[in-house]
Design an enzyme around this catalytic site. Structure first.
Site, PDB file in Angstrom:
ATOM      1  N   GLN A  51     -35.092 179.049  52.900  1.00 50.43           N
ATOM      2  CA  GLN A  51     -34.025 179.999  53.250  1.00 50.43           C
ATOM      3  C   GLN A  51     -33.813 180.018  54.760  1.00 50.43           C
ATOM      4  OE1 GLN A  51     -34.682 183.928  51.609  1.00 50.43           O
ATOM      5  NE2 GLN A  51     -35.483 183.069  49.708  1.00 50.43           N
ATOM      6  N   GLU A  62     -41.896 172.111  61.293  1.00 49.07           N
ATOM      7  CA  GLU A  62     -42.661 172.788  60.253  1.00 49.07           C
ATOM      8  C   GLU A  62     -43.976 172.069  59.979  1.00 49.07           C
ATOM      9  OE1 GLU A  62     -42.157 174.779  55.818  1.00 49.07           O
ATOM     10  OE2 GLU A  62     -40.705 173.279  56.444  1.00 49.07           O
ATOM     11  N   HIS A 152     -26.357 185.797  65.554  1.00 52.02           N
ATOM     12  CA  HIS A 152     -25.776 185.600  64.224  1.00 52.02           C
ATOM     13  C   HIS A 152     -26.849 185.703  63.131  1.00 52.02           C
ATOM     14  CE1 HIS A 152     -23.172 184.077  61.088  1.00 52.02           C
ATOM     15  NE2 HIS A 152     -24.084 183.164  60.808  1.00 52.02           N
ATOM     16  N   ARG A 157     -29.535 188.260  58.535  1.00 52.19           N
ATOM     17  CA  ARG A 157     -30.810 188.266  57.817  1.00 52.19           C
ATOM     18  C   ARG A 157     -31.585 189.574  57.908  1.00 52.19           C
ATOM     19  NH1 ARG A 157     -30.441 184.920  53.715  1.00 52.19           N
ATOM     20  NH2 ARG A 157     -29.990 182.795  54.359  1.00 52.19           N
TER      21      ARG A 157
END
Length: 191
Positions: A51, A62, A152, A157
Site C-alpha cells: 500500500q 526495502e 499529498h 493516508r
C-alpha cells in the site's frame, strides 16, 4: 525551500520564511515544495508495505527477504468487514472471535517460521524459502520524497478511509514531518 522560492528576489538571504511558505501553499506554488526531501524508516508487515509502495512519487529501499533472513511476524487485531463500505473495517468483533483470530495468527506464524527456518537449514535459498512466509512477515523500508509528495501522502493516508495499520504509520510520519518542517505544518494547520 524559501531560499529557492526567492531565486528572483534581491532578498534571497532573508531568514524570515513562514509567511512566504504559507503564501506558496495558499496559492498552490508547489514547485517550491519540491526543493526539499525527507526520508523516513518504516517497519511494517508485507501486507501493508505494498500500500505504501503504490505512492510512485517517492523512492523506496526495502528489506530484501531474498538476501537476508526474515526476523519476525506481526500480529493484527481483527476487525469486522463493513457491509456498507468495502474499504472500511469496524472494531466491534466479539471477544471470542478476537481470541480465535489471535490464536490462529500465533499458530500460523509459528508453523511458517518453523518451516522457513527448516528450509534454510536444508540449504534452500532465502529467495525460495520466503514463499513459506505469511503477509504478516515484518519488513523495513526507507521512503524518500519531496515535501510536496509528503503533503499529498499525509493528507490522503491520515484519513479514516485508509486501512488502520497504514493510517497509524502515516500519523507517525506526520509527527516527524511536523518536527522537521514546522513552518509548512503550521501553514497547513497540522500543528
Amino acid at each position: 525551500m524559501a531560499y529557492c522560492a526567492r531565486v528572483s528576489s534581491p532578498h534571497q538571504e532573508n531568514d524570515s520564511y513562514e509567511k512566504l511558505l504559507a503564501y506558496c501553499l495558499e496559492h498552490k506554488h508547489w514547485s517550491v515544495f519540491e526543493m526539499a526531501d525527507m526520508t523516513v524508516e518504516i517497519v511494517t508487515s508485507r501486507a501493508i508495505s505494498p500500500q505504501i509502495l503504490r505512492h510512485r512519487s517517492f523512492q523506496f529501499q526495502e528489506f530484501s527477504q531474498r538476501y537476508a533472513k526474515a526476523q519476525a511476524i506481526e500480529t493484527y487485531r481483527p476487525r469486522r468487514q463493513d457491509n456498507k463500505n468495502r474499504q472500511n473495517s469496524l472494531d466491534d468483533l466479539d471477544p471470542s472471535t478476537c481470541a480465535w483470530f489471535d490464536e490462529t495468527q500465533k499458530n500460523i506464524a509459528g508453523l511458517a517460521m518453523e518451516k522457513y527456518n527448516e528450509a534454510l537449514e536444508r540449504g534452500i535459498a532465502k529467495e525460495c524459502a520466503r514463499v513459506l512466509l505469511p503477509l504478516a512477515t515484518q519488513t523495513k523500508l526507507y521512503m524518500k520524497g519531496s515535501v510536496r509528495s509528503w503533503i499529498h501522502y499525509l493528507e490522503i493516508r491520515t484519513l479514516e478511509s485508509t486501512q488502520k495499520e497504514h493510517r497509524e504509520i502515516a500519523i507517525e510520519i506526520k509527527h516527524i514531518f511536523s518536527e522537521r518542517f514546522p513552518a509548512v505544518s503550521k501553514a497547513l494547520g497540522w500543528s
